[in-house]
Design a protein around this motif. Sequence first.
Motif, PDB file in Angstrom:
ATOM      1  N   ARG A 243       0.846  -1.201   0.000  1.00  0.00           N
ATOM      2  CA  ARG A 243       0.000   0.000   0.000  1.00  0.00           C
ATOM      3  C   ARG A 243       0.871   1.236   0.000  1.00  0.00           C
ATOM      4  NH1 ARG A 243      -2.737  -3.467   3.667  1.00  0.00           N
ATOM      5  NH2 ARG A 243      -4.779  -3.932   2.799  1.00  0.00           N
ATOM      6  N   ALA A 244       0.708   2.041  -1.031  1.00  0.00           N
ATOM      7  CA  ALA A 244       1.495   3.278  -1.077  1.00  0.00           C
ATOM      8  C   ALA A 244       0.780   4.402  -0.328  1.00  0.00           C
ATOM      9  CB  ALA A 244       1.753   3.685  -2.516  1.00  0.00           C
ATOM     10  N   ARG A 246      -1.097   6.553   2.637  1.00  0.00           N
ATOM     11  CA  ARG A 246      -0.776   6.744   4.051  1.00  0.00           C
ATOM     12  C   ARG A 246      -1.840   6.082   4.914  1.00  0.00           C
ATOM     13  NH1 ARG A 246      -0.074  10.015   8.332  1.00  0.00           N
ATOM     14  NH2 ARG A 246      -2.136  10.907   8.171  1.00  0.00           N
ATOM     15  N   LYS A 265       7.402  -1.193   3.305  1.00  0.00           N
ATOM     16  CA  LYS A 265       7.734  -0.292   2.195  1.00  0.00           C
ATOM     17  C   LYS A 265       7.027  -0.812   0.945  1.00  0.00           C
ATOM     18  CE  LYS A 265      10.665   2.500  -0.212  1.00  0.00           C
ATOM     19  NZ  LYS A 265      10.336   3.924  -0.342  1.00  0.00           N
ATOM     20  N   ALA A 266       6.218   0.051   0.315  1.00  0.00           N
ATOM     21  CA  ALA A 266       5.336  -0.455  -0.744  1.00  0.00           C
ATOM     22  C   ALA A 266       6.088  -0.956  -1.969  1.00  0.00           C
ATOM     23  CB  ALA A 266       4.339   0.630  -1.147  1.00  0.00           C
ATOM     24  N   ARG A 303       6.052   8.044  -0.778  1.00  0.00           N
ATOM     25  CA  ARG A 303       4.844   7.234  -1.016  1.00  0.00           C
ATOM     26  C   ARG A 303       4.374   7.417  -2.460  1.00  0.00           C
ATOM     27  NH1 ARG A 303       2.567   4.314   2.974  1.00  0.00           N
ATOM     28  NH2 ARG A 303       3.287   4.769   5.070  1.00  0.00           N
ATOM     29  N   ASP A 306       6.659   5.288  -4.618  1.00  0.00           N
ATOM     30  CA  ASP A 306       6.310   3.861  -4.513  1.00  0.00           C
ATOM     31  C   ASP A 306       5.031   3.565  -5.300  1.00  0.00           C
ATOM     32  OD1 ASP A 306       8.468   3.348  -2.915  1.00  0.00           O
ATOM     33  OD2 ASP A 306       7.347   3.294  -1.028  1.00  0.00           O
ATOM     34  N   GLY A 307       4.026   4.443  -5.133  1.00  0.00           N
ATOM     35  CA  GLY A 307       2.746   4.230  -5.808  1.00  0.00           C
ATOM     36  C   GLY A 307       2.913   4.277  -7.323  1.00  0.00           C
ATOM     37  N   GLU A 342      14.595   6.011   1.966  1.00  0.00           N
ATOM     38  CA  GLU A 342      13.917   7.317   1.993  1.00  0.00           C
ATOM     39  C   GLU A 342      14.801   8.375   2.641  1.00  0.00           C
ATOM     40  OE1 GLU A 342       9.961   6.637   3.515  1.00  0.00           O
ATOM     41  OE2 GLU A 342       9.524   5.234   1.896  1.00  0.00           O
TER      42      GLU A 342
END
Length: 372
Positions: A243-244, A246, A265-266, A303, A306-307, A342
């Motif tokens: 899951r990217a 929050r 970590k996505a 995020r 990653d998404g 990150e």
Amino acid sequence: MTRIVIAGAGLSGLSLAAHLAVMDHRHPVIVVDDGRDPLSAKAWASWSDRPGLLDAAACRWFDQIRVHVNGTTKVLRLGRYRYRVVRGGDLATAVRRLTDPLRHFTFQEGHVDRIEDDGVVVDGRHLRARWVFDSVVGPAEEPPADALLSFRGWRVRAERAVFDAEIPTLFDFRTPQVRGASFVYVLPDDAHHALVEHTSFMAPGAAADEAAQREALAEYLTEVVGAGRYEIEREEHAALPLRAGRVERRNGNVLTIGARGGLLKASTGFSYQRVQRDSAAIAESLHRHGHPFALPAEPARFRVFDGVLLDVVMREPAQLERAFGALFRYRTAEPALRFLDEATTPAQEWRLFAGMPAATYLAAARHRLVSS
Ligand SMILES: Cc1cc2nc3c(=O)[nH]c(=O)nc-3n(C[C@H](O)[C@H](O)[C@H](O)COP(=O)(O)OP(=O)(O)OC[C@H]3O[C@@H](n4cnc5c(N)ncnc54)[C@H](O)[C@@H]3O)c2cc1C
């Protein structure tokens, strides 16, 4: 007296207990676990560029990794990073070494039925607490999964001495792409023994093709590694939702931790080092502010990265190899690991992204930002 309950004694519950133990306080801490996931069957690999409270639990340390990407095998030094493996039993021992001398820590076997704002219901009995850390129930609403990380690993004993005991293979793309972008990960014990894991990024809701995963592992061992005859000593498999988005971690006096707290970590499915950082921050917040919620804000752009990566890979699986190839194109793996940690600056990130197809990623980023 302020009582703290930690629900779950897996990676995040134990790590938090350790960080609370080195904090100068005497609040009673109760750690509850029903034993459904025995620690003896678990092990976590991770990388870090600094000493950690639980380093004594690591059973292996590596300063190089191997990657096979875009048709080339490379051995990369890790710069300031080290890659290490922590077994569940060793983590428990290291934590108990810190907590056992302290009379205010209790480890209790029990099933957490429910978590409430003023405590936890364990085997039908209410256990009052001022602060609850939850790694077992999770938030009422989790953001939707962007992808599934499906993996199947074999701990094998090979007839031939084919594994390099000093160098794990972080990813090797010489494998059929099974229901999505796939690679093989190899964590060696010695020349004959290793954990060989097939890993695929699949669409949320997709079911793993077990036969294809096993076939890919067998092919990797015989055709790519040349293991000769081999014996599978143990098999593990899992599908982690990535899951990217929050996750809202706080609900009243309850804070979610670990995977439930969105710490996977996505883009990689790793969480060990993030859990260590989070545990230290929670303990620090309790110490300084008397509550556990003053946690450092995470930069939102990671995020988004990653998404976007997951969106691109779900649409075009071949892009995973290109992305990893671009991130790990330097003389050492340090720039890539720092980015995955990150801890890079925007300027460093632009340099890392230079090897990726800009139009594909910008279109995915635009789509994600517009729909968020
Ligand atoms: C097979 C596998 C391999 C992984 N390998 C790595 C890796 O190498 N490196 C890495 O960084 N990440 C890895 N991960 C991802 C992640 O780090 C782990 O899932 C990690 O264990 C998550 O920590 P946690 O504390 O959230 O959950 P867990 O470690 O699973 O702990 C949860 C605990 O809660 C207990 N529990 C659950 N429900 C209840 C209940 N109702 N009542 C009481 N107790 C309960 C369980 O017994 C368990 O001990 C892996 C994940 C899997 C599934």
